[in-house]
Each structure stands twice: as structure tokens, then as C-alpha cells.
Design a protein around this motif. Structure first.
Motif, short mmCIF file in Angstrom:
data_model
loop_
_atom_site.label_atom_id
_atom_site.label_comp_id
_atom_site.label_asym_id
_atom_site.label_seq_id
_atom_site.Cartn_x
_atom_site.Cartn_y
_atom_site.Cartn_z
N ARG A 2 0.74 -1.07 0.00
CA ARG A 2 0.17 -0.05 -0.07
C ARG A 2 0.84 1.19 0.08
N ASP A 6 -2.14 7.78 -0.56
CA ASP A 6 -2.81 8.41 -1.93
C ASP A 6 -3.02 9.90 -1.53
N HIS A 39 -5.76 10.99 0.98
CA HIS A 39 -6.75 10.25 0.99
C HIS A 39 -6.76 8.82 1.87
N LYS A 52 -3.47 3.42 -0.35
CA LYS A 52 -4.24 2.71 -1.38
C LYS A 52 -3.32 1.36 -1.91
N GLU A 53 -4.13 0.38 -2.39
CA GLU A 53 -3.21 -0.68 -2.71
C GLU A 53 -2.89 -0.74 -4.10
N GLU A 99 -7.51 -1.76 -9.60
CA GLU A 99 -8.84 -1.38 -8.79
C GLU A 99 -9.71 -2.31 -9.02
#
Length: 298
Positions: free
Chosen positions: A147, A150, A166, A169-170, A174
Motif C-alpha cells: 500500500r 494516496d 486520502h 491505496k493498494e 482497482e
């Protein structure tokens, strides 16, 4: 083609563990897998992290398979097949980030094809084949995913530009999380996790915790509970004596609420059959007002 009654035991677990580098993805995956198998020799790690899978060899005699660049979807598929042929019960893929964003991964493949939007028509089927292989495997699979934080640029009411964080994020295509049974997100260096996705209902909206072998045991209990329930119901249906029903009811203590209705229906069937053999007066005189199953008979 055959219609079968749904059982959780037929569905292999697909578990994700995600977090930044150094948060304990590999170690957590090994502890989780051991809880699922009670045997390190039945665990295989597909290692794309420069041999990091071997750092925890003191835990037990688990198996490793080193994957080197290029990290194409086909190479991952081949590695999963090798683990399946070796009869591994749990396959850890550490990590799947390289398949998407590593050297020779999908993003690089698309760029080498020209970097145009239409080039995804050639890349997406290859990526989907990788996803399908994970979903269709006859082994339980644990994937780890990196991760990253973001950010985006935003303009406030005064016209000033500011950076907005935010969250994490991986690094995978998506939507990957939606394919998983459970997705654990590592939150810090203390290995605390929370569940961002949970089809089992065991972890969602629960306090943060550290993954241990007990976590794996809990997941396997959830997997196997449905199979035990079906087995109990079949035994009840085939039972021909009241004594046999009492034995089945006592044997499945953790399922007594679920099987009570079936027990009482079969009890009524057995009593109806007995009534055809024994005089009605004797049957009436011997019917108890309450039963050993915790309810009244009519």
C-alpha cells in the motif's frame, strides 16, 4: 454438470493482507496460514520480495518458491500450479503488487505495447487469467499487497491549492479487494490490522487486533461449520430411533439451535411410524409433555 447443495467447505478462502513495506505482511500471512493448517509443511510462499520469505524460517518447515522478474501474469499462474501439484493446502503469494506494477508486470506490458488505451485489450485478459487462477485454485490462498499513501491536489474556497491525503491505496488493479473473502489492512509497525472487507462476518467493525494462528483457526471454523451442519441434518434424516436422535442432538452441541427443528420433525415421523405398530393407547400414555430437545410436543 451436477447440482450440489452449497457448502462453505467447497469454497476455498481468498485472503488479502495489505500494508506499506515493513508493517509485517509476510510474517502475518505465515501465522495466519499456520492457524489454518497446523502444519508448516503444507504451506508454500511464492516470493517476489527478494527472498524475504525465508527470513522467518525459524517458525517452521514451510516451502518457498522464488519468483524473479519479469513478473508477468503467466509466471504467477505457473507458480500457483507448481504449488497445487505439490498438494499445498495454503499458498501465500508475497506479493501480487509486482504482477501489476513490477518489472514485466501489467503496467509495463501495456506501456511496451504503446501505452495507448486500446492496448489494454491485450493486457486485461492476461491479468484476468491471473485473477481467475487465484479464484479457481483448489488451495486456500493468501495474497499480500503493498500500500502507498494516496494524495490529490485540491483548491479551497479561497482559491489556494493544498494537498489532500486520502489514506492508503493498494498497489494492484482497482477492484481486487472485491474478489476476497477477507481483506486485512495493516495499520502500523505494531502489526495491528482491521478488516476492510469481510464476507465471513468474523472481523468487520471489530476492534483492531494482531493476526495470530488463532485468526486462521477462526476462519477455518467458519469454513467447516456449514459442512458439519449438512452432515448433522443428513444423519437426522436417516435416523430411525428416538435414542438415535438423542445421540445426534448431543453430538452436535454447537449446532443444536440450527438442528432442533429437524430433530423435532424426525421425532414426529418416528413416532408416527411407531403408532402404526404400537396400540394408540400405549403411544399416548408414553408421550412426554416436554422433550430432551428443549421444547414441548403437541
Amino acid at each position: 454438470m451436477q447440482l450440489q447443495q452449497a457448502q462453505k467447505k467447497q469454497v476455498k478462502l481468498r485472503i488479502g493482507i495489505s500494508g506499506p513495506s515493513g508493517f509485517g505482511k509476510t510474517y502475518s500471512a505465515l501465522l495466519l496460514a499456520y492457524g489454518m493448517t497446523d502444519d508448516y509443511s503444507k504451506i508454500a510462499i511464492i516470493d517476489t520480495e527478494n527472498g524475504s520469505a525465508s527470513l522467518y524460517s525459524e517458525l517452521g518447515n514451510y516451502n518457498t518458491l522464488t519468483l524473479e522478474a519479469p513478473f508477468s501474469p503467466e509466471k504467477y499462474i505457473q507458480a500457483i500450479k507448481l504449488c497445487e501439484e505439490a498438494k499445498m493446502e495454503v499458498i501465500i503469494i508475497d506479493s501480487i503488487t509486482h504482477e501489476w506494477n513490477g518489472k514485466g508486470g501489467c503496467l509495463e506490458i501495456q506501456e511496451q505495447l504503446g501505452g495507448r488505451f486500446q492496448d489494454w485489450a491485450k493486457v486485461t485478459p492476461r491479468h484476468q487469467a491471473f485473477i481467475d487462477k487465484i479464484l479457481q485454485s483448489n488451495s486456500h490462498i493468501i495474497t499480500t499487497t503493498r500500500r502507498k499513501v494516496d494524495y490529490s491536489m485540491d483548491t479551497d474556497s479561497n482559491g489556494r491549492t493544498r494537498v489532500i491525503k486520502h489514506g492508503m491505496k493498494e498497489i494492484q488493479r482497482e477492484g481486487w479487494e472485491y474478489e476476497l473473502s477477507v481483506n486485512f489492512e495493516l495499520l502500523n509497525h505494531n502489526h495491528l490490522v482491521s478488516a476492510s472487507k469481510d464476507r465471513t462476518g468474523q472481523f468487520m467493525n471489530k476492534p483492531e487486533f494482531v493476526i495470530t494462528p488463532s485468526t486462521g483457526k477462526l476462519l477455518m471454523k467458519w469454513c467447516n461449520n456449514d459442512a458439519d451442519l449438512i452432515k448433522a441434518k443428513n444423519e437426522i434424516k436417516q435416523c430411525e430411533t428416538l435414542e438415535g436422535l438423542r445421540h445426534i442432538y448431543a453430538k452436535y452441541q454447537n449446532l443444536q439451535k440450527q438442528i432442533l427443528k429437524d430433530v423435532m420433525e424426525q421425532k414426529a415421523n418416528i413416532e408416527a411410524i411407531n403408532a402404526e405398530v404400537i396400540p394408540n393407547s400405549e403411544v399416548i400414555n408414553n408421550v412426554p409433555k416436554t422433550t430432551e430437545y428443549g421444547t414441548e410436543t403437541s
